[in-house]
Design a protein around this motif. Structure first.
Motif, PDB file in Angstrom:
ATOM      1  N   MET A  37      29.435  10.647  84.613  1.00  0.00           N
ATOM      2  CA  MET A  37      30.084  11.436  83.565  1.00  0.00           C
ATOM      3  C   MET A  37      31.495  11.800  84.017  1.00  0.00           C
ATOM      4  O   MET A  37      31.694  12.270  85.128  1.00  0.00           O
ATOM      5  CB  MET A  37      29.265  12.701  83.267  1.00  0.00           C
ATOM      6  N   SER A  38      32.498  11.608  83.147  1.00  0.00           N
ATOM      7  CA  SER A  38      33.882  11.905  83.487  1.00  0.00           C
ATOM      8  C   SER A  38      34.109  13.405  83.538  1.00  0.00           C
ATOM      9  O   SER A  38      33.311  14.194  83.034  1.00  0.00           O
ATOM     10  CB  SER A  38      34.817  11.280  82.453  1.00  0.00           C
ATOM     11  N   ASN A  39      35.231  13.798  84.192  1.00  0.00           N
ATOM     12  CA  ASN A  39      35.577  15.221  84.248  1.00  0.00           C
ATOM     13  C   ASN A  39      35.753  15.796  82.850  1.00  0.00           C
ATOM     14  O   ASN A  39      35.414  16.951  82.584  1.00  0.00           O
ATOM     15  CB  ASN A  39      36.857  15.410  85.063  1.00  0.00           C
ATOM     16  N   PHE A  40      36.318  14.983  81.935  1.00  0.00           N
ATOM     17  CA  PHE A  40      36.512  15.436  80.551  1.00  0.00           C
ATOM     18  C   PHE A  40      35.174  15.755  79.904  1.00  0.00           C
ATOM     19  O   PHE A  40      34.994  16.801  79.264  1.00  0.00           O
ATOM     20  CB  PHE A  40      37.243  14.347  79.764  1.00  0.00           C
ATOM     21  N   SER A  41      34.207  14.862  80.068  1.00  0.00           N
ATOM     22  CA  SER A  41      32.872  15.062  79.482  1.00  0.00           C
ATOM     23  C   SER A  41      32.185  16.269  80.098  1.00  0.00           C
ATOM     24  O   SER A  41      31.530  17.051  79.409  1.00  0.00           O
ATOM     25  CB  SER A  41      32.018  13.815  79.670  1.00  0.00           C
ATOM     26  N   LYS A  42      32.328  16.410  81.423  1.00  0.00           N
ATOM     27  CA  LYS A  42      31.711  17.551  82.108  1.00  0.00           C
ATOM     28  C   LYS A  42      32.286  18.863  81.604  1.00  0.00           C
ATOM     29  O   LYS A  42      31.571  19.853  81.428  1.00  0.00           O
ATOM     30  CB  LYS A  42      31.928  17.432  83.617  1.00  0.00           C
ATOM     31  N   THR A  43      33.605  18.873  81.375  1.00  0.00           N
ATOM     32  CA  THR A  43      34.263  20.092  80.910  1.00  0.00           C
ATOM     33  C   THR A  43      33.718  20.536  79.568  1.00  0.00           C
ATOM     34  O   THR A  43      33.360  21.701  79.366  1.00  0.00           O
ATOM     35  CB  THR A  43      35.794  19.877  80.797  1.00  0.00           C
ATOM     36  N   PHE A  44      33.598  19.596  78.614  1.00  0.00           N
ATOM     37  CA  PHE A  44      33.182  19.969  77.266  1.00  0.00           C
ATOM     38  C   PHE A  44      31.675  20.026  77.088  1.00  0.00           C
ATOM     39  O   PHE A  44      31.191  20.414  76.040  1.00  0.00           O
ATOM     40  CB  PHE A  44      33.810  19.011  76.248  1.00  0.00           C
ATOM     41  N   SER A  45      30.916  19.665  78.122  1.00  0.00           N
ATOM     42  CA  SER A  45      29.465  19.839  78.057  1.00  0.00           C
ATOM     43  C   SER A  45      29.033  21.084  78.814  1.00  0.00           C
ATOM     44  O   SER A  45      27.872  21.475  78.758  1.00  0.00           O
ATOM     45  CB  SER A  45      28.751  18.609  78.638  1.00  0.00           C
ATOM     46  N   SER A  46      29.976  21.714  79.498  1.00  0.00           N
ATOM     47  CA  SER A  46      29.683  22.952  80.219  1.00  0.00           C
ATOM     48  C   SER A  46      29.644  24.122  79.235  1.00  0.00           C
ATOM     49  O   SER A  46      30.041  24.000  78.075  1.00  0.00           O
ATOM     50  CB  SER A  46      30.764  23.219  81.271  1.00  0.00           C
ATOM     51  N   THR A  47      29.141  25.259  79.697  1.00  0.00           N
ATOM     52  CA  THR A  47      29.071  26.451  78.848  1.00  0.00           C
ATOM     53  C   THR A  47      30.442  26.849  78.350  1.00  0.00           C
ATOM     54  O   THR A  47      30.641  27.133  77.157  1.00  0.00           O
ATOM     55  CB  THR A  47      28.442  27.617  79.631  1.00  0.00           C
ATOM     56  N   LEU A  48      31.419  26.871  79.255  1.00  0.00           N
ATOM     57  CA  LEU A  48      32.781  27.221  78.865  1.00  0.00           C
ATOM     58  C   LEU A  48      33.357  26.190  77.893  1.00  0.00           C
ATOM     59  O   LEU A  48      34.040  26.552  76.929  1.00  0.00           O
ATOM     60  CB  LEU A  48      33.676  27.325  80.106  1.00  0.00           C
ATOM     61  N   GLY A  49      33.056  24.910  78.134  1.00  0.00           N
ATOM     62  CA  GLY A  49      33.548  23.858  77.258  1.00  0.00           C
ATOM     63  C   GLY A  49      32.999  23.998  75.851  1.00  0.00           C
ATOM     64  O   GLY A  49      33.727  23.828  74.870  1.00  0.00           O
ATOM     65  N   ARG A  50      31.703  24.311  75.756  1.00  0.00           N
ATOM     66  CA  ARG A  50      31.101  24.492  74.437  1.00  0.00           C
ATOM     67  C   ARG A  50      31.727  25.678  73.715  1.00  0.00           C
ATOM     68  O   ARG A  50      31.982  25.623  72.507  1.00  0.00           O
ATOM     69  CB  ARG A  50      29.595  24.695  74.562  1.00  0.00           C
ATOM     70  N   LYS A  51      31.956  26.757  74.451  1.00  0.00           N
ATOM     71  CA  LYS A  51      32.583  27.933  73.839  1.00  0.00           C
ATOM     72  C   LYS A  51      34.015  27.612  73.397  1.00  0.00           C
ATOM     73  O   LYS A  51      34.482  28.112  72.363  1.00  0.00           O
ATOM     74  CB  LYS A  51      32.588  29.100  74.825  1.00  0.00           C
ATOM     75  N   LEU A  52      34.695  26.779  74.163  1.00  0.00           N
ATOM     76  CA  LEU A  52      36.057  26.399  73.805  1.00  0.00           C
ATOM     77  C   LEU A  52      36.063  25.583  72.511  1.00  0.00           C
ATOM     78  O   LEU A  52      36.918  25.783  71.643  1.00  0.00           O
ATOM     79  CB  LEU A  52      36.704  25.594  74.935  1.00  0.00           C
ATOM     80  N   ILE A  53      35.096  24.671  72.376  1.00  0.00           N
ATOM     81  CA  ILE A  53      34.987  23.886  71.148  1.00  0.00           C
ATOM     82  C   ILE A  53      34.685  24.797  69.960  1.00  0.00           C
ATOM     83  O   ILE A  53      35.283  24.665  68.887  1.00  0.00           O
ATOM     84  CB  ILE A  53      33.893  22.808  71.294  1.00  0.00           C
ATOM     85  N   MET A  54      33.762  25.737  70.160  1.00  0.00           N
ATOM     86  CA  MET A  54      33.449  26.694  69.103  1.00  0.00           C
ATOM     87  C   MET A  54      34.680  27.502  68.730  1.00  0.00           C
ATOM     88  O   MET A  54      34.950  27.757  67.545  1.00  0.00           O
ATOM     89  CB  MET A  54      32.336  27.638  69.578  1.00  0.00           C
ATOM     90  N   CYS A  55      35.444  27.885  69.735  1.00  0.00           N
ATOM     91  CA  CYS A  55      36.652  28.687  69.539  1.00  0.00           C
ATOM     92  C   CYS A  55      37.680  27.929  68.705  1.00  0.00           C
ATOM     93  O   CYS A  55      38.195  28.440  67.704  1.00  0.00           O
ATOM     94  CB  CYS A  55      37.219  29.079  70.900  1.00  0.00           C
ATOM     95  N   LEU A  56      37.988  26.700  69.098  1.00  0.00           N
ATOM     96  CA  LEU A  56      39.038  25.925  68.440  1.00  0.00           C
ATOM     97  C   LEU A  56      38.641  25.526  67.014  1.00  0.00           C
ATOM     98  O   LEU A  56      39.456  25.628  66.089  1.00  0.00           O
ATOM     99  CB  LEU A  56      39.372  24.681  69.267  1.00  0.00           C
ATOM    100  N   THR A  57      37.397  25.087  66.836  1.00  0.00           N
ATOM    101  CA  THR A  57      36.958  24.727  65.484  1.00  0.00           C
ATOM    102  C   THR A  57      36.880  25.973  64.601  1.00  0.00           C
ATOM    103  O   THR A  57      37.226  25.927  63.418  1.00  0.00           O
ATOM    104  CB  THR A  57      35.596  24.026  65.502  1.00  0.00           C
ATOM    105  N   GLY A  58      36.460  27.088  65.191  1.00  0.00           N
ATOM    106  CA  GLY A  58      36.366  28.337  64.433  1.00  0.00           C
ATOM    107  C   GLY A  58      37.726  28.821  63.963  1.00  0.00           C
ATOM    108  O   GLY A  58      37.895  29.236  62.802  1.00  0.00           O
ATOM    109  N   LEU A  59      38.732  28.766  64.836  1.00  0.00           N
ATOM    110  CA  LEU A  59      40.081  29.207  64.458  1.00  0.00           C
ATOM    111  C   LEU A  59      40.686  28.269  63.410  1.00  0.00           C
ATOM    112  O   LEU A  59      41.415  28.712  62.519  1.00  0.00           O
ATOM    113  CB  LEU A  59      40.979  29.288  65.689  1.00  0.00           C
ATOM    114  N   PHE A  60      40.372  26.973  63.518  1.00  0.00           N
ATOM    115  CA  PHE A  60      40.845  26.035  62.490  1.00  0.00           C
ATOM    116  C   PHE A  60      40.214  26.375  61.136  1.00  0.00           C
ATOM    117  O   PHE A  60      40.889  26.362  60.099  1.00  0.00           O
ATOM    118  CB  PHE A  60      40.505  24.600  62.879  1.00  0.00           C
ATOM    119  N   LEU A  61      38.928  26.702  61.135  1.00  0.00           N
ATOM    120  CA  LEU A  61      38.254  27.066  59.899  1.00  0.00           C
ATOM    121  C   LEU A  61      38.791  28.380  59.339  1.00  0.00           C
ATOM    122  O   LEU A  61      38.860  28.557  58.120  1.00  0.00           O
ATOM    123  CB  LEU A  61      36.741  27.166  60.131  1.00  0.00           C
ATOM    124  N   CYS A  62      39.207  29.292  60.227  1.00  0.00           N
ATOM    125  CA  CYS A  62      39.831  30.539  59.776  1.00  0.00           C
ATOM    126  C   CYS A  62      41.140  30.248  59.056  1.00  0.00           C
ATOM    127  O   CYS A  62      41.452  30.850  58.023  1.00  0.00           O
ATOM    128  CB  CYS A  62      40.082  31.466  60.964  1.00  0.00           C
TER     129      CYS A  62
END
Length: 257
Positions: free
Chosen positions: A1-26
């Motif tokens: 697994m690449s560092n990029f994949s590890k980052t976005f599959s981690s707890t912080l990575g998932r929260k970051l995805i939720m954060c960015l998609t949530g702000l876009f939806l706002c």
């Protein structure tokens, strides 16, 4: 697994995805509300129908719309993943739960999100799907460019065609378009749908009360410097003004149209 994949599959990575998609939806909510305010114009749907056509045919907006659909799906899927992992990490609920409103919303983001997602599915089937592939009727507007007076002509199925806009030799602007305004009026004539719409906006208010501020906390911007602004936007703009603005639409149509 690449560092990029590890980052976005981690707890912080998932929260970051939720954060960015949530702000876009706002951001989308703000734009969508401003556009939908055309529903309050007393012009037989002229302003709203022109807005609806522009939003569905202007190429840059059509491109952004695909990003919107993706964000809704990703935000929902990641919310489910995070919720399940949190439950797995803490199988026993806390003995003491706060009575504070914001704490209640943070504990019930799953329920609130489910209501909102169900609303999005129903809302898009009633308007977005019918506008593109359903039997949304057409309407024709004749506007005298010298006086600004607009006349409305109801069309039969035999007159249906693609969107048309031109000015004739007499200075009359003629616009023939799908009458999404009529679809809105029909949907909001149902007390059940109006009640569900208001319930969904209440769920959205509580969802954003926690989610907006949580997004900035994930980004590290919820410190003493930015916290007053984040709190103001999260509470007054996204948890009060925007949900009330949307809820006012079905109430207005149900009571006055």
């Amino acid at each position: 697994m690449s560092n990029f994949s590890k980052t976005f599959s981690s707890t912080l990575g998932r929260k970051l995805i939720m954060c960015l998609t949530g702000l876009f939806l706002c951001t989308f909510l703000v734009v969508h509300l401003i556009g939908n305010l055309q529903l309050f114009a007393n012009d037989g749907g002229y302003s709203f129908n022109k807005y609806a056509y522009f939003m569905t045919h202007f190429t840059p907006i059509k491109v952004v719309s695909y990003l919107l659909y993706t964000s809704i799906i990703v935000h929902t899927v990641w919310a489910i993943i995070i919720t399940q992992k949190n439950k797995a990490a803490r199988p026993v609920s806390y003995a003491v739960k706060g009575a504070n409103g914001s704490i209640w919303s943070s504990r019930n983001m799953g329920i609130l999100g489910t209501i909102i997602f169900l609303f999005v599915v129903i809302h898009m089937s009633n308007f977005w799907y019918k506008y593109h592939w359903g039997e949304t009727p057409y309407i024709e507007y004749h506007t005298d460019l010298n006086t600004g007076v607009t006349e409305i002509k109801e069309l039969t199925a035999a007159d249906y065609t693609q969107y048309v806009q031109y000015v004739d030799n007499n200075g009359i602007e003629i616009i023939k378009s799908k009458d999404l305004y009529k679809e809105v009026a029909f949907a909001f004539s149902s007390p059940i749908y109006v009640a569900f719409y208001i319930l969904a906006m209440a769920a959205l208010a509580f969802h954003l009360l926690h989610g907006f501020q949580s997004a900035f906390q994930t980004l590290g911007w919820n410190n003493s410097k930015y916290k007053p602004l984040v709190n103001f936007l999260g509470v007054w703009v996204f948890s009060i003004i925007i949900p009330i603005g949307f809820a006012a639409m079905p109430i207005y149509f149900f009571l006055f149209k």
